[in-house]
Design a protein around this motif. Structure first.
Motif, PDB file in Angstrom:
ATOM      1  N   ALA A   1     -36.363 -31.901   5.897  1.00 24.65           N
ATOM      2  CA  ALA A   1     -35.801 -31.034   7.031  1.00 24.65           C
ATOM      3  C   ALA A   1     -34.605 -30.301   6.814  1.00 24.65           C
ATOM      4  O   ALA A   1     -34.227 -29.633   7.692  1.00 24.65           O
ATOM      5  N   GLU A   2     -34.025 -30.607   5.831  1.00 27.09           N
ATOM      6  CA  GLU A   2     -32.621 -29.871   5.461  1.00 27.09           C
ATOM      7  C   GLU A   2     -32.959 -29.035   4.231  1.00 27.09           C
ATOM      8  O   GLU A   2     -31.636 -28.726   3.654  1.00 27.09           O
ATOM      9  N   VAL A   3     -33.846 -28.573   3.818  1.00 35.03           N
ATOM     10  CA  VAL A   3     -33.763 -27.829   2.574  1.00 35.03           C
ATOM     11  C   VAL A   3     -33.067 -26.500   2.737  1.00 35.03           C
ATOM     12  O   VAL A   3     -33.047 -26.089   4.063  1.00 35.03           O
ATOM     13  N   ALA A   4     -32.496 -25.810   1.818  1.00 36.34           N
ATOM     14  CA  ALA A   4     -31.644 -24.670   1.953  1.00 36.34           C
ATOM     15  C   ALA A   4     -32.560 -23.501   1.593  1.00 36.34           C
ATOM     16  O   ALA A   4     -31.976 -22.402   1.732  1.00 36.34           O
ATOM     17  N   ALA A   5     -33.889 -23.411   1.270  1.00 35.47           N
ATOM     18  CA  ALA A   5     -34.399 -22.469   1.024  1.00 35.47           C
ATOM     19  C   ALA A   5     -36.064 -22.805   0.838  1.00 35.47           C
ATOM     20  O   ALA A   5     -36.358 -23.938   1.031  1.00 35.47           O
ATOM     21  N   PRO A   6     -36.652 -21.899   1.360  1.00 34.49           N
ATOM     22  CA  PRO A   6     -38.227 -21.973   1.433  1.00 34.49           C
ATOM     23  C   PRO A   6     -38.805 -22.733   0.242  1.00 34.49           C
ATOM     24  O   PRO A   6     -38.374 -22.529  -0.691  1.00 34.49           O
ATOM     25  N   SER A   7     -39.586 -23.822   0.440  1.00 31.71           N
ATOM     26  CA  SER A   7     -39.797 -24.669  -0.574  1.00 31.71           C
ATOM     27  C   SER A   7     -41.298 -25.305  -0.269  1.00 31.71           C
ATOM     28  O   SER A   7     -41.517 -25.473   0.975  1.00 31.71           O
ATOM     29  N   PRO A   8     -42.275 -25.130  -1.128  1.00 32.59           N
ATOM     30  CA  PRO A   8     -43.786 -25.390  -0.853  1.00 32.59           C
ATOM     31  C   PRO A   8     -43.989 -26.997  -0.585  1.00 32.59           C
ATOM     32  O   PRO A   8     -45.061 -27.324  -0.141  1.00 32.59           O
TER      33      PRO A   8
ATOM     34  N   VAL B   1     -34.620 -21.017  12.446  1.00 31.83           N
ATOM     35  CA  VAL B   1     -34.870 -21.541  13.679  1.00 31.83           C
ATOM     36  C   VAL B   1     -34.490 -23.112  13.742  1.00 31.83           C
ATOM     37  O   VAL B   1     -33.723 -23.557  14.519  1.00 31.83           O
ATOM     38  N   ARG B   2     -34.987 -23.698  12.559  1.00 33.44           N
ATOM     39  CA  ARG B   2     -34.357 -25.129  12.079  1.00 33.44           C
ATOM     40  C   ARG B   2     -32.920 -25.259  12.610  1.00 33.44           C
ATOM     41  O   ARG B   2     -32.414 -26.316  12.977  1.00 33.44           O
ATOM     42  N   GLU B   3     -32.217 -24.337  11.709  1.00 33.69           N
ATOM     43  CA  GLU B   3     -30.860 -24.359  11.718  1.00 33.69           C
ATOM     44  C   GLU B   3     -30.161 -24.203  13.262  1.00 33.69           C
ATOM     45  O   GLU B   3     -29.541 -25.025  13.657  1.00 33.69           O
TER      46      GLU B   3
ATOM     47  N   THR C   1     -21.978 -15.923   9.856  1.00 37.98           N
ATOM     48  CA  THR C   1     -21.578 -16.536   8.550  1.00 37.98           C
ATOM     49  C   THR C   1     -21.866 -17.776   8.357  1.00 37.98           C
ATOM     50  O   THR C   1     -22.298 -18.288   7.232  1.00 37.98           O
ATOM     51  N   GLU C   2     -22.107 -18.688   9.482  1.00 37.18           N
ATOM     52  CA  GLU C   2     -22.332 -20.135   9.234  1.00 37.18           C
ATOM     53  C   GLU C   2     -23.929 -20.323   8.867  1.00 37.18           C
ATOM     54  O   GLU C   2     -24.258 -21.053   8.168  1.00 37.18           O
ATOM     55  N   LEU C   3     -24.923 -19.226   9.398  1.00 33.92           N
ATOM     56  CA  LEU C   3     -26.284 -19.414   8.965  1.00 33.92           C
ATOM     57  C   LEU C   3     -26.113 -18.821   7.468  1.00 33.92           C
ATOM     58  O   LEU C   3     -27.139 -19.471   6.726  1.00 33.92           O
ATOM     59  N   ARG C   4     -25.281 -17.969   7.120  1.00 28.94           N
ATOM     60  CA  ARG C   4     -25.388 -17.551   5.544  1.00 28.94           C
ATOM     61  C   ARG C   4     -25.063 -18.816   4.651  1.00 28.94           C
ATOM     62  O   ARG C   4     -25.451 -19.007   3.601  1.00 28.94           O
ATOM     63  N   ARG C   5     -24.032 -19.661   5.124  1.00 34.31           N
ATOM     64  CA  ARG C   5     -23.568 -20.719   4.317  1.00 34.31           C
ATOM     65  C   ARG C   5     -24.652 -21.669   4.449  1.00 34.31           C
ATOM     66  O   ARG C   5     -24.588 -22.560   3.366  1.00 34.31           O
ATOM     67  N   ALA C   6     -25.341 -21.954   5.563  1.00 31.87           N
ATOM     68  CA  ALA C   6     -26.392 -22.966   5.584  1.00 31.87           C
ATOM     69  C   ALA C   6     -27.594 -22.654   4.610  1.00 31.87           C
ATOM     70  O   ALA C   6     -28.357 -23.534   4.012  1.00 31.87           O
TER      71      ALA C   6
END
Lengths: 120, 120
Positions: free
Chosen positions: A17-24, B44-46, B55-60
């Motif tokens: 639930a904390e991935v930083a990028a889209p992941s399959p 949305v999750r973020e 900027t916070e979203l970009r860092r996440a």
DNA sequence: CTGAATCCCTGCCGATACTG
DNA sequence: CAGTATCGGCAGGGATTCAG
């Protein structure tokens, strides 16, 4: 079995639930991938009503080309949503049914429906 | 308010549940359209964790380009999921928050998660 | 009947550069 | 800082044709 909820509504306490990028491998994306593509949800909806043959699906969704219908059925079968059953003999006839997992898409579609149906 | 369920699991008794072609007025498609696009569910999750600035979203989400992030935020704002608040002064700073409607995406993402997390 | 193969067109999205 | 402008690659999907 399914993950537990935490303080924030709807988001499970799981590393994925904390991935930083889209992941399959993200469960949310697994589901969205299964439902991905134009017409896909309509095909599933049709099969929630019961088993259908290729031709029956085409009649239910007349604007859907046979090529795309083929693709959708293959994709949903690959995703474990559908079972394919070839009827022996001639003419060829193929029956499609939701798997148990496919039937569990019912509540998912319901959740999607409910949000989209909200007025506010 | 939301539609009632019928015999078949998850499908409401509503004329829009029988459309013969993809239609923007179908509630299921409204929701899928809101969540449409790569990175959208992650944004949305973020924000389910609370208010965030650009900027916070970009860092996440470091692998997400500013162009696409802009597009996603504009799209989600247009869809009624987000509220934008420009902070006066310099440097410019913009805060994004989920609307009440946006917060109700929590259960939707949970439903998507649960199906995708099933082993069988 | 149930697809697969091909062609073409469109829209997404990543990279880069630029602006108030 | 928070975007917009532009370009290019690539995948989605519609139409048509062919095959088992």
């Amino acid at each position: 079995m399914t993950s537990q909820t935490v303080g924030h509504p709807g988001l499970p306490d799981d590393p994925r639930a904390e991935v930083a990028a889209p992941s399959p491998s993200c469960p949310v994306e697994i589901t969205l991938a299964a439902l991905h593509g134009r017409w896909t949800t309509l095909v599933v909806r049709e099969l929630l009503h019961g088993e259908r043959t290729f031709t029956e699906l085409r009649r239910a969704l007349p604007a859907l080309s046979d090529k795309v219908l083929s693709e959708r059925l293959a994709h949903l079968t690959e995703a474990g949503v559908l079972d394919r059953r070839r009827e022996p003999g001639w003419p060829p006839r193929v029956h499609y049914t939701l798997t148990p997992r496919g039937r569990r898409l019912g509540p998912v579609l319901q959740a999607l429906w409910d949000w989209g149906a909200e007025t506010s």
